[in-house]
Design a protein around this motif. Structure first.
Motif, short mmCIF file in Angstrom:
data_model
loop_
_atom_site.label_atom_id
_atom_site.label_comp_id
_atom_site.label_asym_id
_atom_site.label_seq_id
_atom_site.Cartn_x
_atom_site.Cartn_y
_atom_site.Cartn_z
N TYR A 75 0.83 -1.21 0.00
CA TYR A 75 0.00 0.00 0.00
C TYR A 75 0.86 1.26 0.00
N ALA A 104 -4.40 3.15 -2.85
CA ALA A 104 -4.19 1.70 -2.76
C ALA A 104 -4.99 1.13 -1.59
N ARG A 105 -5.16 -0.19 -1.71
CA ARG A 105 -5.79 -0.98 -0.64
C ARG A 105 -4.88 -2.15 -0.30
N PHE A 106 -4.98 -2.57 0.95
CA PHE A 106 -4.18 -3.72 1.34
C PHE A 106 -4.75 -4.26 2.66
N TYR A 147 -6.08 -1.72 5.01
CA TYR A 147 -5.38 -0.45 4.89
C TYR A 147 -5.83 0.28 3.62
N SER A 205 -4.59 3.71 1.52
CA SER A 205 -3.48 4.68 1.46
C SER A 205 -3.72 5.66 0.32
N VAL A 237 -2.00 6.82 5.58
CA VAL A 237 -2.56 5.46 5.63
C VAL A 237 -3.70 5.44 6.66
#
Length: 576
Positions: A102, A112-114, A127, A129, A143
């Motif tokens: 991320y 982004a994703r995580f 997460y 971000s 984040v």
């Protein structure tokens, strides 16, 4: 299986919708927070203590309002300079997360994703971000970590087992904690290497899930051992591309297979009932044909006899014409008188039998009704074995009533039934089953006192039970409504034989009534409450046994009915 798949599909859609809705609430927040002046100022001067403190306080307040897990800011090299958990044990401030995907996506200018297990907090989360961009230049990354425990807790204890697996087949979220971090795909070296590079699960131990899969008519089945047994589940999956994970729903197929077995048993029972119905119809038809044949033979025989008698009568017809004329009137009167006598006899017999049946069947029918009502409640509660026991008890009561009906003629004449050894405790136990509803309705307590172990009398078991039912029922009537509603049934040996006594706490029996209490149709009860046959029948039965029955008043109050019977040695079958 298809019906179960539809049900599981609904549960899967609900689980996917809940996950998507929970995550979509937080998706735009990192970009909004990234535009805040305090965050931009901090990333322009990351070593300024005042700006760090201001950013920490702002992130802590935002995190509290949004009820998220953590919010933190990182510089382009991956170092965390501000976090909502500053000043707390395990704070992210000073930690470097440049190895997280991320961070790598956000520093490249993409949101982004995580989802992963935190390497510092050791808490799972999702997460979001976003890059912090000022004047076209990316100064850092913010984040936003979302806690997923609330969704996971809602999956526990339900009808369905739900879990979420990452692209490598590792279970990341589940309502069954024992499956967490288990792989539903083989954990080969490439998969472990990709997982270790992103440190998605920190130092958590990854293990394979001991499950096997199969396909049954297009349905995916999964067998998972646990608790000493292996359970089979119907598995449905849905891939969520925006989160890059797969949501799985498992439905235990035990109930499905039980329904299938139940349907099969129902079909077999229907076939058996149909075959039984055909057999009954065939047997009934055969009986009708046999009856018609017998009627035809009887009619032919009757016609033959009529012809013979007609021929004989024709020879003497002339001689008896005058005699017939004289006797015709007398014969008509005689027939009328005979018909009246026969009808009167029938009515008397029917009246006696009807009254006796009404009196003797009252208690068994009440007990059967109580057991039937109890069986219905037990079936509704799923306690089928206890309900079956009640049905067996009802069947026994019906057998007893059939035996009682065969012995009601003892009131009119001496029966031909042979007497034999009868264990008194067994008869008393059967009596308690019949009179239990009457005792409950009168709120009376029956106390049984048996002195000695060998209490075997010479009698008939069913008729002796009739006597005890009559006497105990009368005792319940006597104590109903009183303060002391105790009834004592005792049995003991004496010089004259075995004595059975029933003592109630009622008003006793006056001397004038005691002389007539065993007469037929004599009763002290109100109209419609008694026929006066119970004690008369009981008296005849005891006399038929060669015993004696008397009534007296107890010194402490109440009436005492005493039955003296001849003692008998136990039968060989009972001893064996």
């Amino acid at each position: 299986m298809s019906e179960a798949s539809l049900q599981a599909g609904s549960a899967l859609r609900l689980a996917v919708a809940a996950l998507a809705g929970h995550l979509s609430r937080y998706e735009p927040l990192p970009a909004l927070i990234a535009d805040h002046d305090d965050i931009e100022a901090l990333l322009q001067s990351p070593d300024n203590p005042a700006l760090r403190q201001t950013a920490n306080e702002y992130l802590k307040e935002i995190n509290r309002l949004l009820e998220s897990s953590d919010i933190y800011v990182m510089t382009p090299d991956g170092n965390t300079v501000a976090a909502s958990n500053y000043g707390m044990p395990g704070t992210f401030v000073g930690q470097n997360f440049n190895y997280r995907p991320y961070f790598q996506d956000a520093i490249a200018g993409r949101q982004a994703r995580f989802y992963a297990l935190g390497t510092t907090s050791l808490k799972r989360g999702y997460y979001f971000s976003s890059p912090v961009e000022v004047a076209g230049k990316i100064l850092g990354v913010i984040v936003f970590k979302v806690d997923i425990d609330s969704i996971e807790s809602s999956w526990r204890g339900g009808e369905y087992k739900i879990f979420v697996a990452d692209p490598e087949g590792i279970i990341f979220m589940t309502g069954s904690p024992e499956w967490l971090y288990s792989g539903i795909l083989p954990l080969d070296a490439p998969r472990l290497a990709r997982t270790q590079t992103s440190r998605r699960y920190a130092e958590a131990e990854l293990k394979p899930l001991p499950a096997t899969e199969s396909v049954y008519h297009g349905q995916h089945l999964m067998q998972i051992p646990g608790g000493g047994t292996t359970r089979e589940y119907l598995r449905l999956s849905h891939y969520m591309p925006e989160a890059d994970w797969t949501v799985n729903v498992l439905l235990d197929t035990a109930s499905v297979r039980t329904q299938a077995r139940t349907a099969l048993v129902a079909i077999l029972l229907f076939i058996c009932l149909a075959a039984l119905g055909v057999a009954v119809l065939w047997q009934r038809r055969a009986r009708v044909e046999e009856r018609l044949r017998l009627q035809e033979e009887t009619r032919n025989e009757l016609e033959r006899r009529v012809e013979e008698r007609t021929a004989d009568l024709a020879l003497v017809n002339e001689q008896i014409e005058l005699e017939i004329a004289e006797r015709r009137l007398t014969e008509q009167e005689l027939r009328k008188t005979q018909g009246d006598l026969i009808q009167a006899g029938k009515l008397a017999g029917l009246g006696q039998m009807s009254a006796a049946l009404s009196h003797e069947f009252n208690q068994p029918l009440a007990a059967a009704k109580s057991y039937a009502d109890s069986a219905a409640l037990l079936i509704d509660r799923g306690r089928v074995p206890e309900a079956q026991d009640n049905v067996r008890r009802i069947s026994n009561l019906i057998d007893r009533m059939a035996s009682i009906s065969r012995h009601l003629r003892n009131f009119a004449r001496k029966p031909n039934e042979k007497l034999g050894p009868v264990p008194l405790p067994e008869v008393i136990a059967d009596t308690l089953e019949i009179v239990a509803p009457r005792l409950r309705s009168a709120d009376a307590e029956l106390v049984v006192e048996l002195s000695g172990t060998d209490l075997t009398v010479k009698a008939g078991p069913v008729r002796l039970q009739q006597v005890l039912v009559n006497i105990v029922s009368n005792a319940a009537d006597a104590v109903e409504g009183l303060d002391d509603r105790t009834i004592v049934l005792s049995a003991f040996r004496s010089e004259s034989g075995i004595v059975v006594e029933v003592h109630d706490r009622g008003a006793g029996v006056p001397a004038a009534i005691a002389e007539r209490i065993f007469d037929p149709f004599f009763t002290t009860k109100g109209v419609g409450k008694g026929l006066g046959l119970g004690l008369s029948i009981s008296y005849n039965i005891i006399k038929d046994f060669g015993g004696n029955i008397t009534v007296r008043n107890h010194p402490d109050g109440g009436a005492v009915f005493s039955i003296v019977l001849e003692a008998s040695a136990p039968s060989r079958e009972a001893a064996e």
